[in-house]
Design an enzyme around this catalytic site. Structure first.
Site, PDB file in Angstrom:
ATOM      1  CG  PHE A   1       7.675   9.476  11.684  1.00  0.00           C
ATOM      2  CD1 PHE A   1       6.876   9.833  12.435  1.00  0.00           C
ATOM      3  CD2 PHE A   1       8.939   8.612  11.973  1.00  0.00           C
ATOM      4  CE1 PHE A   1       6.872   9.493  13.907  1.00  0.00           C
ATOM      5  CE2 PHE A   1       8.943   8.119  13.289  1.00  0.00           C
ATOM      6  CZ  PHE A   1       7.826   8.613  13.953  1.00  0.00           C
TER       7      PHE A   1
ATOM      8  CG  ASP B   1      -1.372  -6.621  -0.806  1.00  0.00           C
ATOM      9  OD1 ASP B   1      -1.047  -5.437  -0.552  1.00  0.00           O
ATOM     10  OD2 ASP B   1      -2.491  -7.010  -1.171  1.00  0.00           O
TER      11      ASP B   1
ATOM     12  N   GLY C   1       1.028  -1.198  -0.028  1.00  0.00           N
ATOM     13  CA  GLY C   1      -0.149  -0.101   0.017  1.00  0.00           C
ATOM     14  C   GLY C   1       0.786   1.266   0.098  1.00  0.00           C
TER      15      GLY C   1
ATOM     16  CB  CYS D   1      -1.753   9.335   9.467  1.00  0.00           C
ATOM     17  SG  CYS D   1      -1.236   7.954   8.563  1.00  0.00           S
TER      18      CYS D   1
ATOM     19  CG  LEU E   1       2.801  16.738  12.907  1.00  0.00           C
ATOM     20  CD1 LEU E   1       3.095  15.429  12.031  1.00  0.00           C
ATOM     21  CD2 LEU E   1       3.406  17.843  12.541  1.00  0.00           C
TER      22      LEU E   1
ATOM     23  CB  THR F   1      -4.032  -0.627  11.664  1.00  0.00           C
ATOM     24  OG1 THR F   1      -2.951   0.593  11.274  1.00  0.00           O
ATOM     25  CG2 THR F   1      -2.970  -1.696  11.572  1.00  0.00           C
TER      26      THR F   1
HETATM   27  C1  UDX Z   1       0.781  12.820   8.093  1.00  0.00           C
HETATM   28  C2  UDX Z   1       2.054  13.269   8.920  1.00  0.00           C
HETATM   29  O1  UDX Z   1       2.382  14.296   8.289  1.00  0.00           O
HETATM   30  C3  UDX Z   1       3.089  11.966   8.487  1.00  0.00           C
HETATM   31  O2  UDX Z   1       4.347  12.346   9.117  1.00  0.00           O
HETATM   32  C4  UDX Z   1       2.637  10.632   9.037  1.00  0.00           C
HETATM   33  O3  UDX Z   1       3.440   9.687   8.597  1.00  0.00           O
HETATM   34  C5  UDX Z   1       1.257  10.384   8.109  1.00  0.00           C
HETATM   35  O4  UDX Z   1       0.418  11.405   8.617  1.00  0.00           O
HETATM   36  P1  UDX Z   1      -0.154  12.872   5.386  1.00  0.00           P
HETATM   37  O5  UDX Z   1      -1.490  12.413   6.030  1.00  0.00           O
HETATM   38  O6  UDX Z   1       0.447  12.530   4.447  1.00  0.00           O
HETATM   39  O7  UDX Z   1       0.937  12.951   6.759  1.00  0.00           O
HETATM   40  O8  UDX Z   1      -0.336  14.350   5.277  1.00  0.00           O
HETATM   41  P2  UDX Z   1       0.065  15.839   6.092  1.00  0.00           P
HETATM   42  O9  UDX Z   1       0.723  16.494   5.061  1.00  0.00           O
HETATM   43  O10 UDX Z   1       0.520  15.666   7.260  1.00  0.00           O
HETATM   44  O11 UDX Z   1      -1.443  16.802   6.313  1.00  0.00           O
HETATM   45  C6  UDX Z   1      -2.388  16.027   6.888  1.00  0.00           C
HETATM   46  C7  UDX Z   1      -3.690  16.780   6.629  1.00  0.00           C
HETATM   47  O12 UDX Z   1      -3.578  18.287   7.428  1.00  0.00           O
HETATM   48  C8  UDX Z   1      -3.905  17.441   5.182  1.00  0.00           C
HETATM   49  O13 UDX Z   1      -5.431  17.155   4.990  1.00  0.00           O
HETATM   50  C9  UDX Z   1      -3.574  18.859   4.948  1.00  0.00           C
HETATM   51  O14 UDX Z   1      -4.249  19.642   4.236  1.00  0.00           O
HETATM   52  C10 UDX Z   1      -3.753  19.557   6.517  1.00  0.00           C
HETATM   53  N1  UDX Z   1      -2.914  20.324   6.883  1.00  0.00           N
HETATM   54  C11 UDX Z   1      -1.429  20.147   7.214  1.00  0.00           C
HETATM   55  C12 UDX Z   1      -3.464  21.841   7.238  1.00  0.00           C
HETATM   56  O15 UDX Z   1      -4.637  21.790   7.028  1.00  0.00           O
HETATM   57  N2  UDX Z   1      -2.600  22.690   7.548  1.00  0.00           N
HETATM   58  C13 UDX Z   1      -1.250  22.434   7.809  1.00  0.00           C
HETATM   59  O16 UDX Z   1      -0.593  23.583   8.116  1.00  0.00           O
HETATM   60  C14 UDX Z   1      -0.908  21.311   7.623  1.00  0.00           C
END
Ligand code: UDX
Length: 472
Positions: free
Chosen positions: A160, A36, A13, A274, A225, A91
């Site tokens: 990450f 897979d 995936g 996530c 985050l 998961t």
């Molecule tokens: C996240 C984590 O960053 C990563 O480390 C982990 O392994 C998986 O989850 P991802 O889900 O790919 O990664 O996206 P990310 O860039 O973190 O953004 C997540 C969401 O938050 C998105 O919808 C993005 O648009 C939103 N976002 C992010 C905001 O709205 N504002 C921001 O300042 C940052």
């Protein structure tokens, strides 16, 4: 040192595919097989059109495939041959039963572990790559040793990477985290995996911890985050009520080096596979440990995110003279962020569900998301069948097509191409007054106002022409 090492990854995936591809590129002497059970998924990985879109992935897969990177449905063979087995299966959040809506569903993980136990004949290092609740390594170790005939060392090695930047994140990670048991064989297993990463990651960025710290760190990193996004989104509501500008506030706050400037972009709400899942997982963990107040603290991050999506829809409804029934809304962007075709937990799904509830006519355009995916997401979210959803939703091939005859444009994903559309031309075909609801603050709002649009932007001083009789 690594010559002859064989790695298998169960799960082809978003995590397994890119991670193993990068590992294969950086460690040409290691043979890596991704297995897979999905025949179509493996066929796609072996074809010219990979099953996931990730900038730079194609190039790496093409460079390694057939040399030291293989994609196969022969799961048992892959397990048998490998020294190190990564498990990168889904998961998702549990849908039914105890912990439904919060706990992680470990069905696929347990199935993989049972498969490994029944097939493995020689000692294996088993690596948790999927995000899992803490204590999973211990549970999995019990399954492996209970049913298996050989020795297993279970490590936690959370990923990450963020979608859209997966290949650069993998190439140059902030850190690689490896959690293992502190006994002799545990330490040897950790060292073995660390040696693989040390092929391209500086040693000082490879952290080794106990298993629980590693498992918990992943949940905490994502919760922190997401918490930043919810915090700035909470501030965006204050800005709209007070006349402050959220981007100015974010800049002023983010220049404090203790706070930092990243992840302070106000939006229509975070999505992705996530954030929500991991927070809910953490919440469930806290609850099950009797830490109700800690659980509530983290849960508020998800609640604020839900509120932000609802606030956006409310602004639209109130702006459009308190009803969107029968009005055409062009929804630009369906992916949860730009540069990905992934829609998991995308804010667009909830926005669309609410607009359907209000009987609006929604015209969706996204440059990357497949039509089938949109229908799947919307039927699941609305619990309506496809023909019913199609009474309200049309899919379009361009932003111009979606906007033609629309009362409003709603930007839900920050795709670069939305910044350079000809908004003058677009407006000619729109119903007047024409509205723009910028859920990502990516457009030039002053220029749009000059063209005659009524503009709402997240966390910006409200347009005097916007109907704000009801505060959102
Ligand atoms: C996240 C984590 O960053 C990563 O480390 C982990 O392994 C998986 O989850 P991802 O889900 O790919 O990664 O996206 P990310 O860039 O973190 O953004 C997540 C969401 O938050 C998105 O919808 C993005 O648009 C939103 N976002 C992010 C905001 O709205 N504002 C921001 O300042 C940052």
């Amino acid at each position: 040192k690594l010559a002859g090492l064989r790695i298998c990854c169960i799960g082809a995936g978003y995590v397994g595919g890119p991670t193993m591809a990068m590992m294969a590129l950086k460690c040409p002497e290691v043979v890596i097989t991704i297995v897979d059970i999905s025949v179509s998924r493996i066929a796609a990985w072996n074809s010219d059109v990979l099953p996931i879109y990730e900038p730079g992935l194609d190039k790496v897969v093409k460079a390694c495939r057939g040399k030291n990177l293989f994609f196969s449905t022969e799961v048992d063979q892959g397990i048998r041959d490998a020294d190190i087995i990564f498990v990168a299966v889904n998961t998702p959040t549990k849908k039914v039963g105890m912990g439904a809506g919060r706990a992680a569903d470990l069905t696929y993980w347990e199935l993989a572990a049972r498969r490994i136990a029944s097939v493995a004949e020689t000692p294996k290092v088993v690596v948790e790559k999927s995000t899992v609740p803490i204590n999973t390594a211990e549970a999995i170790s019990a399954v492996l040793h209970g049913a298996g005939k050989t020795r297993f060392d279970v490590l936690s090695n959370p990923e990450f990477l963020a979608e859209g930047t997966a290949m650069t994140d993998l190439d140059n990670p902030d850190r690689v985290l490896i959690g293992g048991n502190m006994n002799e064989s545990g330490k040897a297993a950790v060292a073995k995996l660390a040696d693989v990463y040390a092929h391209w990651v500086p040693r000082e960025r490879i952290l080794t911890t106990n298993v629980w710290s590693s498992e918990l760190s992943k949940l905490v990193a994502n919760s922190f985050l997401a918490q930043r996004v919810s915090s700035i989104n909470a501030v965006s509501a204050i800005c709209e009520a007070s006349g402050a500008d959220v981007d100015e506030v974010a800049r002023a706050v983010g220049m404090d080096s203790r706070i930092g400037s990243k992840f302070l972009k106000a939006s229509v709400g975070f999505g992705g596979s996530c954030f929500q899942k991991d927070i809910l997982n953490l919440v469930y963990l806290c609850q099950s440990m009797g830490l109700a107040d800690v659980a509530e603290y983290f849960h508020s991050v998800v609640m604020m995110n839900d509120r932000q999506k609802e606030r956006f829809v409310s602004r639209m409804i109130h702006g459009l003279f308190n009803t969107v029934t029968g009005k055409r809304i062009a929804l630009l962007g369906f992916a949860f962020k730009k540069d990905t075709g992934d829609t998991r937990e995308s804010a667009s799904i909830e926005i669309c569900r609410r607009l359907i509830e209000e009987r609006a006519s929604v015209c969706i355009y996204d440059p990357k998301v497949e039509a089938d995916q949109i229908w799947m997401d919307l039927t699941a979210a609305t619990k309506l069948d496809k023909t019913e959803v199609q009474k309200y939703v049309t899919l379009c091939d361009s932003a111009y097509e979606a906007a033609s005859g629309a009362h409003a444009l709603a930007i839900a994903t920050e795709w670069d191409e939305f910044k350079t559309l000809d908004y003058g031309k677009i407006q000619e075909d729109m119903v007047k007054p024409s509205f723009v609801f910028d859920g990502r603050n990516v457009l030039d709002h002053d220029a749009l106002r000059e063209l005659g649009y009524i503009v709402y932007a997240i966390g910006k001083p409200l347009d005097p022409k916007l109907n704000t009789s009801i505060n959102c």
